[in-house]
Motif scaffolding. Structure first.
Motif, PDB file in Angstrom:
ATOM      1  N   ARG A 109      37.409  83.913  93.760  1.00 30.47           N
ATOM      2  CA  ARG A 109      38.844  83.109  94.236  1.00 30.47           C
ATOM      3  C   ARG A 109      39.159  82.303  95.596  1.00 30.47           C
ATOM      4  NH1 ARG A 109      43.150  86.562  90.645  1.00 30.47           N
ATOM      5  NH2 ARG A 109      42.486  86.179  88.598  1.00 30.47           N
ATOM      6  N   LEU A 110      38.419  82.855  97.154  1.00 26.94           N
ATOM      7  CA  LEU A 110      38.915  82.382  97.519  1.00 26.94           C
ATOM      8  C   LEU A 110      37.492  80.645  97.769  1.00 26.94           C
ATOM      9  CD1 LEU A 110      40.046  81.593 100.773  1.00 26.94           C
ATOM     10  CD2 LEU A 110      38.500  83.469 100.996  1.00 26.94           C
ATOM     11  N   ARG A 111      36.072  81.541  97.027  1.00 24.30           N
ATOM     12  CA  ARG A 111      35.548  80.440  97.676  1.00 24.30           C
ATOM     13  C   ARG A 111      35.297  79.526  96.286  1.00 24.30           C
ATOM     14  NH1 ARG A 111      32.158  79.203  93.594  1.00 24.30           N
ATOM     15  NH2 ARG A 111      31.782  80.093  92.308  1.00 24.30           N
ATOM     16  N   THR A 112      35.635  79.996  95.213  1.00 23.21           N
ATOM     17  CA  THR A 112      36.205  78.211  93.847  1.00 23.21           C
ATOM     18  C   THR A 112      37.571  78.317  94.365  1.00 23.21           C
ATOM     19  OG1 THR A 112      35.665  80.064  92.192  1.00 23.21           O
ATOM     20  CG2 THR A 112      37.580  78.683  91.533  1.00 23.21           C
ATOM     21  N   TYR A 113      38.414  77.911  94.954  1.00 24.40           N
ATOM     22  CA  TYR A 113      39.579  78.007  95.577  1.00 24.40           C
ATOM     23  C   TYR A 113      39.378  76.434  97.038  1.00 24.40           C
ATOM     24  CZ  TYR A 113      42.828  75.963  98.794  1.00 24.40           C
ATOM     25  OH  TYR A 113      44.141  75.009 100.015  1.00 24.40           O
ATOM     26  N   ASP A 114      38.068  77.162  97.468  1.00 23.09           N
ATOM     27  CA  ASP A 114      37.397  76.485  98.717  1.00 23.09           C
ATOM     28  C   ASP A 114      36.620  74.926  98.689  1.00 23.09           C
ATOM     29  OD1 ASP A 114      39.012  77.957 101.185  1.00 23.09           O
ATOM     30  OD2 ASP A 114      36.870  79.184 101.336  1.00 23.09           O
ATOM     31  N   GLU A 115      35.682  74.852  97.342  1.00 21.66           N
ATOM     32  CA  GLU A 115      35.412  74.218  96.747  1.00 21.66           C
ATOM     33  C   GLU A 115      36.479  73.594  95.708  1.00 21.66           C
ATOM     34  OE1 GLU A 115      32.762  76.890  93.992  1.00 21.66           O
ATOM     35  OE2 GLU A 115      30.885  76.935  95.794  1.00 21.66           O
ATOM     36  N   ALA A 116      36.968  73.942  95.573  1.00 27.90           N
ATOM     37  CA  ALA A 116      37.796  72.639  94.530  1.00 27.90           C
ATOM     38  C   ALA A 116      38.583  71.915  96.059  1.00 27.90           C
ATOM     39  CB  ALA A 116      39.117  73.249  93.897  1.00 27.90           C
ATOM     40  N   ALA A 117      39.479  72.509  96.592  1.00 28.17           N
ATOM     41  CA  ALA A 117      40.308  72.069  97.937  1.00 28.17           C
ATOM     42  C   ALA A 117      39.179  70.457  98.626  1.00 28.17           C
ATOM     43  CB  ALA A 117      40.379  72.772  98.565  1.00 28.17           C
ATOM     44  N   THR A 118      37.676  71.739  98.905  1.00 31.35           N
ATOM     45  CA  THR A 118      36.880  69.817  99.158  1.00 31.35           C
ATOM     46  C   THR A 118      36.793  68.672  98.228  1.00 31.35           C
ATOM     47  OG1 THR A 118      35.685  71.688 100.417  1.00 31.35           O
ATOM     48  CG2 THR A 118      34.554  70.162 100.200  1.00 31.35           C
ATOM     49  N   THR A 119      36.522  68.864  96.969  1.00 32.61           N
ATOM     50  CA  THR A 119      36.808  68.392  95.735  1.00 32.61           C
ATOM     51  C   THR A 119      37.753  67.022  95.815  1.00 32.61           C
ATOM     52  OG1 THR A 119      34.619  69.561  94.679  1.00 32.61           O
ATOM     53  CG2 THR A 119      36.388  67.513  92.919  1.00 32.61           C
ATOM     54  N   VAL A 120      38.940  67.872  96.019  1.00 38.06           N
ATOM     55  CA  VAL A 120      40.434  67.141  95.851  1.00 38.06           C
ATOM     56  C   VAL A 120      39.981  66.410  96.843  1.00 38.06           C
ATOM     57  CG1 VAL A 120      43.077  67.310  95.873  1.00 38.06           C
ATOM     58  CG2 VAL A 120      41.449  69.021  94.580  1.00 38.06           C
ATOM     59  N   LEU A 121      39.992  67.375  98.216  1.00 36.07           N
ATOM     60  CA  LEU A 121      39.698  65.675  99.426  1.00 36.07           C
ATOM     61  C   LEU A 121      38.926  64.970  99.235  1.00 36.07           C
ATOM     62  CD1 LEU A 121      40.815  68.689 101.777  1.00 36.07           C
ATOM     63  CD2 LEU A 121      42.262  66.892 101.769  1.00 36.07           C
ATOM     64  N   VAL A 122      37.720  65.383  99.414  1.00 36.98           N
ATOM     65  CA  VAL A 122      36.871  64.207  99.403  1.00 36.98           C
ATOM     66  C   VAL A 122      36.895  62.887  98.039  1.00 36.98           C
ATOM     67  CG1 VAL A 122      34.644  63.833  98.377  1.00 36.98           C
ATOM     68  CG2 VAL A 122      34.413  65.770  99.976  1.00 36.98           C
ATOM     69  N   ASP A 123      37.518  63.837  97.104  1.00 38.02           N
ATOM     70  CA  ASP A 123      38.463  62.522  96.455  1.00 38.02           C
ATOM     71  C   ASP A 123      39.120  61.856  96.371  1.00 38.02           C
ATOM     72  OD1 ASP A 123      36.235  63.603  93.900  1.00 38.02           O
ATOM     73  OD2 ASP A 123      37.756  64.523  92.583  1.00 38.02           O
ATOM     74  N   ALA A 124      40.465  61.993  97.080  1.00 39.57           N
ATOM     75  CA  ALA A 124      41.167  61.089  98.035  1.00 39.57           C
ATOM     76  C   ALA A 124      41.042  61.057  98.752  1.00 39.57           C
ATOM     77  CB  ALA A 124      42.578  62.777  98.706  1.00 39.57           C
ATOM     78  N   LEU A 125      40.380  60.948 100.022  1.00 36.79           N
ATOM     79  CA  LEU A 125      39.435  60.295 100.712  1.00 36.79           C
ATOM     80  C   LEU A 125      38.161  59.161 100.127  1.00 36.79           C
ATOM     81  CD1 LEU A 125      38.869  63.078 103.674  1.00 36.79           C
ATOM     82  CD2 LEU A 125      40.056  61.703 103.926  1.00 36.79           C
ATOM     83  N   GLY A 126      37.497  59.072  99.406  1.00 37.22           N
ATOM     84  CA  GLY A 126      37.078  57.940  99.133  1.00 37.22           C
ATOM     85  C   GLY A 126      38.203  57.109  98.576  1.00 37.22           C
ATOM     86  N   ARG A 127      38.958  57.042  98.194  1.00 35.07           N
ATOM     87  CA  ARG A 127      39.899  56.427  97.394  1.00 35.07           C
ATOM     88  C   ARG A 127      40.958  56.115  98.634  1.00 35.07           C
ATOM     89  NH1 ARG A 127      41.714  60.866  94.156  1.00 35.07           N
ATOM     90  NH2 ARG A 127      42.958  61.060  94.907  1.00 35.07           N
ATOM     91  N   LEU A 128      41.217  56.153 100.185  1.00 38.34           N
ATOM     92  CA  LEU A 128      41.131  55.226 101.039  1.00 38.34           C
ATOM     93  C   LEU A 128      40.729  54.857 101.743  1.00 38.34           C
ATOM     94  CD1 LEU A 128      42.713  58.838 103.304  1.00 38.34           C
ATOM     95  CD2 LEU A 128      43.524  57.555 101.997  1.00 38.34           C
ATOM     96  N   SER A 129      40.883  54.035 102.843  1.00 35.69           N
ATOM     97  CA  SER A 129      40.021  52.907 103.818  1.00 35.69           C
ATOM     98  C   SER A 129      39.111  53.693 104.398  1.00 35.69           C
ATOM     99  CB  SER A 129      40.879  51.946 103.445  1.00 35.69           C
ATOM    100  OG  SER A 129      41.121  52.277 105.447  1.00 35.69           O
ATOM    101  N   ALA A 130      38.119  52.599 104.528  1.00 34.26           N
ATOM    102  CA  ALA A 130      37.170  53.308 105.853  1.00 34.26           C
ATOM    103  C   ALA A 130      37.798  53.357 106.995  1.00 34.26           C
ATOM    104  CB  ALA A 130      35.491  52.428 106.231  1.00 34.26           C
ATOM    105  N   ASP A 131      38.884  52.851 107.612  1.00 30.11           N
ATOM    106  CA  ASP A 131      39.653  53.156 108.538  1.00 30.11           C
ATOM    107  C   ASP A 131      40.536  53.992 108.566  1.00 30.11           C
ATOM    108  OD1 ASP A 131      38.953  50.495 109.867  1.00 30.11           O
ATOM    109  OD2 ASP A 131      40.050  49.467 109.664  1.00 30.11           O
TER     110      ASP A 131
END
Length: 156
Positions: A109-131
């Motif tokens: 569960r911890l591994r699954t959560y960490d992978e999901a959290a990384t995916t959620v953050l990568v997706d959100a960071l991708g929608r932010l500006s480069a700055d």
């Protein structure tokens, strides 16, 4: 406040106001994305602390590491044991001492959560500006130093 001006106090307040909601939102969003059951934030922190220590941990040491009361950790461990997330193992000797260990279910569960959290953050960071992404990356070392500054020294 010791040695701070009005602007530092405003930054401190904004940081305090945003950290808790950010963490809870990330936990909730990641849990939903991964199809995980409701895992309270405190249990995730216990799992993370135990996952870093393959030898297990005495409940008192776990409480000290997490900065929680022993009774709080005892209650967390009991509920996590009932959920199949941790197990207690008796330490040799008189049988009164035990260490707490993650179960394979908790590790997964911890591994699954960490992978999901990384995916959620990568997706959100991708929608932010480069700055914005650069500002967040540049702030990480300062956040890590701030964390060390507010962490109380271990009890002796």
């Amino acid at each position: 406040m010791r040695g701070t001006g009005d602007e530092t106090a405003r930054v401190a307040r904004r940081l305090s106001d945003r950290i808790g909601p950010f963490r809870r939102t990330l936990l909730r969003t990641s849990r939903v994305a991964a199809g995980l059951p409701d895992i309270p934030d405190a249990q995730v922190e216990v799992m993370r602390a135990l996952g870093a220590d393959e030898a297990g941990s005495a409940p008192s040491a776990l409480a000290s590491r997490l900065g929680l009361a022993r009774s709080t950790v005892s209650n967390l461990v009991s509920s996590m044991e009932q959920a199949g997330l941790v197990e207690r193992r008796l330490v040799g000797g008189d049988g009164r001492r035990a260490t707490v260990h993650l179960t394979p279910l908790a590790t997964e569960r911890l591994r699954t959560y960490d992978e999901a959290a990384t995916t959620v953050l990568v997706d959100a960071l991708g929608r932010l500006s480069a700055d914005d992404r650069a500002a967040l990356a540049a702030a990480l070392p300062a956040l890590e130093r701030l964390h060390r500054e507010i962490t109380p020294p271990p009890a002796s």
